[in-house]
Design a protein around this motif. Structure first.
Motif, PDB file in Angstrom:
ATOM      1  N   PRO A 161       0.836  -1.209   0.000  1.00 50.64           N
ATOM      2  CA  PRO A 161       0.000   0.000   0.000  1.00 50.64           C
ATOM      3  C   PRO A 161       0.871   1.260   0.000  1.00 50.64           C
ATOM      4  CG  PRO A 161      -0.565  -1.483   1.843  1.00 50.64           C
ATOM      5  CD  PRO A 161       0.773  -1.895   1.294  1.00 50.64           C
ATOM      6  N   THR A 162       0.586   2.196  -0.910  1.00 49.64           N
ATOM      7  CA  THR A 162       1.351   3.452  -0.973  1.00 49.64           C
ATOM      8  C   THR A 162       0.416   4.616  -1.317  1.00 49.64           C
ATOM      9  OG1 THR A 162       1.844   3.725  -3.351  1.00 49.64           O
ATOM     10  CG2 THR A 162       3.160   2.088  -2.149  1.00 49.64           C
ATOM     11  N   MET A 163       0.985   5.821  -1.162  1.00 47.83           N
ATOM     12  CA  MET A 163       0.270   7.014  -1.623  1.00 47.83           C
ATOM     13  C   MET A 163       0.912   7.567  -2.899  1.00 47.83           C
ATOM     14  SD  MET A 163      -1.158   8.927   1.713  1.00 47.83           S
ATOM     15  CE  MET A 163       0.337   9.738   2.203  1.00 47.83           C
ATOM     16  N   HIS A 177       9.551   6.293  -4.528  1.00 47.43           N
ATOM     17  CA  HIS A 177      11.014   6.445  -4.490  1.00 47.43           C
ATOM     18  C   HIS A 177      11.633   5.096  -4.128  1.00 47.43           C
ATOM     19  CE1 HIS A 177      10.340   6.479  -0.191  1.00 47.43           C
ATOM     20  NE2 HIS A 177       9.569   7.549  -0.296  1.00 47.43           N
ATOM     21  N   GLY A 201      12.556   3.857  -1.419  1.00 47.30           N
ATOM     22  CA  GLY A 201      11.963   3.226  -0.235  1.00 47.30           C
ATOM     23  C   GLY A 201      10.798   2.328  -0.635  1.00 47.30           C
ATOM     24  N   HIS A 202       9.864   2.894  -1.423  1.00 48.58           N
ATOM     25  CA  HIS A 202       8.733   2.101  -1.918  1.00 48.58           C
ATOM     26  C   HIS A 202       9.228   0.935  -2.776  1.00 48.58           C
ATOM     27  CE1 HIS A 202       6.964   6.294  -1.621  1.00 48.58           C
ATOM     28  NE2 HIS A 202       6.094   5.619  -0.900  1.00 48.58           N
ATOM     29  N   LEU A 252      10.199  -2.149  -1.011  1.00 47.51           N
ATOM     30  CA  LEU A 252       9.040  -2.946  -0.568  1.00 47.51           C
ATOM     31  C   LEU A 252       8.493  -3.789  -1.727  1.00 47.51           C
ATOM     32  CD1 LEU A 252       9.179  -0.914   1.848  1.00 47.51           C
ATOM     33  CD2 LEU A 252       6.693  -0.744   1.737  1.00 47.51           C
ATOM     34  N   PHE A 291       5.155  -3.145   4.661  1.00 46.23           N
ATOM     35  CA  PHE A 291       5.139  -1.790   5.216  1.00 46.23           C
ATOM     36  C   PHE A 291       6.557  -1.407   5.631  1.00 46.23           C
ATOM     37  CE2 PHE A 291       0.877  -3.393   5.676  1.00 46.23           C
ATOM     38  CZ  PHE A 291       0.060  -2.292   5.426  1.00 46.23           C
ATOM     39  N   GLY A 292       6.894  -0.121   5.511  1.00 50.02           N
ATOM     40  CA  GLY A 292       8.236   0.340   5.856  1.00 50.02           C
ATOM     41  C   GLY A 292       8.377   0.639   7.331  1.00 50.02           C
ATOM     42  N   LYS A 342      10.112   2.923   8.278  1.00 51.58           N
ATOM     43  CA  LYS A 342      10.169   4.395   8.343  1.00 51.58           C
ATOM     44  C   LYS A 342       8.958   4.930   9.110  1.00 51.58           C
ATOM     45  CE  LYS A 342      10.235   8.710   6.373  1.00 51.58           C
ATOM     46  NZ  LYS A 342       8.883   8.943   5.907  1.00 51.58           N
ATOM     47  N   ASP A 343       7.780   4.337   8.844  1.00 49.76           N
ATOM     48  CA  ASP A 343       6.560   4.717   9.572  1.00 49.76           C
ATOM     49  C   ASP A 343       6.369   3.679  10.678  1.00 49.76           C
ATOM     50  OD1 ASP A 343       5.230   6.947   7.723  1.00 49.76           O
ATOM     51  OD2 ASP A 343       6.163   5.440   6.459  1.00 49.76           O
ATOM     52  N   GLN A 383       2.961   3.267  12.389  1.00 50.97           N
ATOM     53  CA  GLN A 383       2.008   2.674  11.442  1.00 50.97           C
ATOM     54  C   GLN A 383       2.196   1.159  11.372  1.00 50.97           C
ATOM     55  OE1 GLN A 383       0.801   4.339   7.471  1.00 50.97           O
ATOM     56  NE2 GLN A 383       2.396   2.975   6.751  1.00 50.97           N
ATOM     57  N   PRO A 432      13.226  -2.481   6.057  1.00 53.35           N
ATOM     58  CA  PRO A 432      14.122  -1.462   6.603  1.00 53.35           C
ATOM     59  C   PRO A 432      14.015  -0.098   5.916  1.00 53.35           C
ATOM     60  CG  PRO A 432      15.366  -3.218   5.514  1.00 53.35           C
ATOM     61  CD  PRO A 432      13.931  -3.635   5.506  1.00 53.35           C
ATOM     62  N   ILE A 433      14.414   0.934   6.639  1.00 52.81           N
ATOM     63  CA  ILE A 433      14.359   2.309   6.110  1.00 52.81           C
ATOM     64  C   ILE A 433      15.441   2.492   5.042  1.00 52.81           C
ATOM     65  CG2 ILE A 433      14.614   4.762   6.677  1.00 52.81           C
ATOM     66  CD1 ILE A 433      13.822   4.104   9.557  1.00 52.81           C
ATOM     67  N   ILE A 434      15.035   2.994   3.888  1.00 47.58           N
ATOM     68  CA  ILE A 434      15.994   3.326   2.820  1.00 47.58           C
ATOM     69  C   ILE A 434      16.311   4.825   2.932  1.00 47.58           C
ATOM     70  CG2 ILE A 434      16.407   3.344   0.328  1.00 47.58           C
ATOM     71  CD1 ILE A 434      16.079   0.506   1.513  1.00 47.58           C
ATOM     72  N   LYS A 445      14.425   8.471   2.929  1.00 49.83           N
ATOM     73  CA  LYS A 445      13.693   8.842   1.710  1.00 49.83           C
ATOM     74  C   LYS A 445      12.223   9.028   2.049  1.00 49.83           C
ATOM     75  CE  LYS A 445      16.825   7.067  -1.631  1.00 49.83           C
ATOM     76  NZ  LYS A 445      17.126   7.601  -2.941  1.00 49.83           N
TER      77      LYS A 445
HETATM   78  P1  AMP Z   1       3.629   6.268   1.723  1.00 48.77           P
HETATM   79  O1  AMP Z   1       3.489   6.309   0.243  1.00 48.77           O
HETATM   80  O2  AMP Z   1       4.451   7.390   2.287  1.00 48.77           O
HETATM   81  O3  AMP Z   1       2.315   6.056   2.428  1.00 48.77           O
HETATM   82  O4  AMP Z   1       4.491   4.968   2.041  1.00 48.77           O
HETATM   83  C1  AMP Z   1       4.087   3.712   1.592  1.00 48.77           C
HETATM   84  C2  AMP Z   1       4.930   2.657   2.270  1.00 48.77           C
HETATM   85  O5  AMP Z   1       6.306   2.861   1.959  1.00 48.77           O
HETATM   86  C3  AMP Z   1       4.834   2.716   3.810  1.00 48.77           C
HETATM   87  O6  AMP Z   1       4.756   1.389   4.325  1.00 48.77           O
HETATM   88  C4  AMP Z   1       6.097   3.403   4.207  1.00 48.77           C
HETATM   89  O7  AMP Z   1       6.546   3.074   5.509  1.00 48.77           O
HETATM   90  C5  AMP Z   1       7.063   2.886   3.157  1.00 48.77           C
HETATM   91  N1  AMP Z   1       8.208   3.793   3.037  1.00 48.77           N
HETATM   92  C6  AMP Z   1       8.168   5.129   2.799  1.00 48.77           C
HETATM   93  N2  AMP Z   1       9.413   5.637   2.815  1.00 48.77           N
HETATM   94  C7  AMP Z   1      10.259   4.605   3.078  1.00 48.77           C
HETATM   95  C8  AMP Z   1      11.668   4.498   3.226  1.00 48.77           C
HETATM   96  N3  AMP Z   1      12.466   5.542   3.127  1.00 48.77           N
HETATM   97  N4  AMP Z   1      12.195   3.274   3.499  1.00 48.77           N
HETATM   98  C9  AMP Z   1      11.375   2.198   3.608  1.00 48.77           C
HETATM   99  N5  AMP Z   1      10.041   2.226   3.485  1.00 48.77           N
HETATM  100  C10 AMP Z   1       9.480   3.429   3.219  1.00 48.77           C
END
Ligand code: AMP
Length: 282
Positions: free
Chosen positions: A28-30, A34, A36-37, A40, A146-147, A149-150, A153, A174-176, A184
């Motif tokens: 799931p993303t918004m 980048h 990070g996504h 996943l 899920f990342g 980073k959140d 969440q 893990p956080i990228i 990111k």
């Molecule tokens: P978002 O589009 O911001 O809602 O993020 C969608 C998914 O990508 C969420 O599970 C975030 O935690 C994950 N995510 C966003 N940025 C990063 C990052 N830098 N490293 C790893 N996961 C990330």
């Protein structure tokens, strides 16, 4: 790879995959994707036969003074990213497809949503849990990614899945980071050049806290002080919160005797950025 806007069409595709016995991963993303996504999506692709990426800027998780209308969007670029990372389907619904005008049902997770970002963004996690539950019901994945980073969440979703008996494995990733350590984020685009440099203070302050822990610091208040001192030295940064909490139930700790999550939210100018690390107590 296909891009689909309707729930009905998505369900039909999922059914055909199920008939073939395929496993399904959901990311799931918004959008405004980048690295990070991408990490996943790649993990989901390595662990499942089919991967669905949802791209949906979910209005009900934004507060009235937050960045819903200015949130960055670039579907064409996202399609290329998803394709390259191994996605099979982008689910990209309109708001009206996800929320009918007469909907009165939402998903609320108590306690674990009360601190950290939940304290600052009171409706946020109800919006997140509601949309993620809907995505789980539409896509029926075996695994969802899920990342870290959140971090809150991720903890909230794990709790919701356990409490509501969703038969889905939640996979934390893990956080990228950028080369200079900044996590990111789609929101990094809001930063001016000067703010972008200042934003490195988030990761630097967390590294100072890691050093303090390695040197034997065991008091949360002192750890928070190490972080706040660093942030205060950066004129463009303003602390929203610095929290040291138990890594599972997210309750604040005083003396560090178990694994902890060190989480911060910092304004750089008008942009609110978050970062964290988990420290495993040995
Ligand atoms: P978002 O589009 O911001 O809602 O993020 C969608 C998914 O990508 C969420 O599970 C975030 O935690 C994950 N995510 C966003 N940025 C990063 C990052 N830098 N490293 C790893 N996961 C990330």
């Amino acid at each position: 790879m296909e891009t689909v806007q309707s729930i009905k069409e998505t369900r039909e595709l999922i059914k055909s995959w199920r008939r073939n016995g395929y496993t399904i991963g959901l990311v799931p993303t918004m959008g405004f994707l980048h690295e990070g996504h991408k990490s996943l999506i790649k993990k989901a692709s390595a662990e499942n036969d089919k991967v669905v990426v949802s791209i949906f800027v979910n209005p009900i998780q934004f507060g009235p003074n937050e960045d819903l209308t200015s949130y960055p969007r670039d579907l064409e670029k996202d399609k290329i990213t998803c394709d390259n990372a191994g996605a099979d389907l982008i689910f990209n619904p309109q708001v009206s497809e996800m929320y009918s005008d007469n909907a009165v049902t939402s998903v609320t997770v108590d306690e674990i949503t009360e601190g950290l970002c939940g304290a600052k963004r009171p409706i946020h996690f109800r919006g997140v849990c509601t949309v993620v539950s809907k995505l789980f019901n539409i896509v029926t994945p075996d695994r969802a990614y899920f990342g870290e980073k959140d971090s809150q969440q991720l903890a909230v979703i794990k709790r919701m899945v356990s409490d509501l008996n969703f038969d889905i494995d939640i996979v934390g990733c893990p956080i990228i980071r950028e080369e200079d350590g900044l996590a990111k984020s789609s929101r990094n685009i809001y930063l001016s050049d000067e703010e972008r440099k200042a934003a490195t203070v988030l990761n630097k302050s967390l590294n100072s806290a890691k050093d303090a822990l390695q040197n034997g610091e065991r008091y949360a208040s002192k750890l928070a002080h190490v972080i706040s001192e660093k942030i205060d030295n950066e004129p463009l940064a303003k602390i929203d919160y610095i929290e040291i909490v138990d890594s599972v139930d997210l309750k604040p700790v005083c003396e560090i005797t178990s694994s902890i999550l060190v989480a911060i939210a910092i304004y750089i100018g008008k942009t609110r950025l978050i970062d964290n690390f988990t420290w495993n107590f040995k």
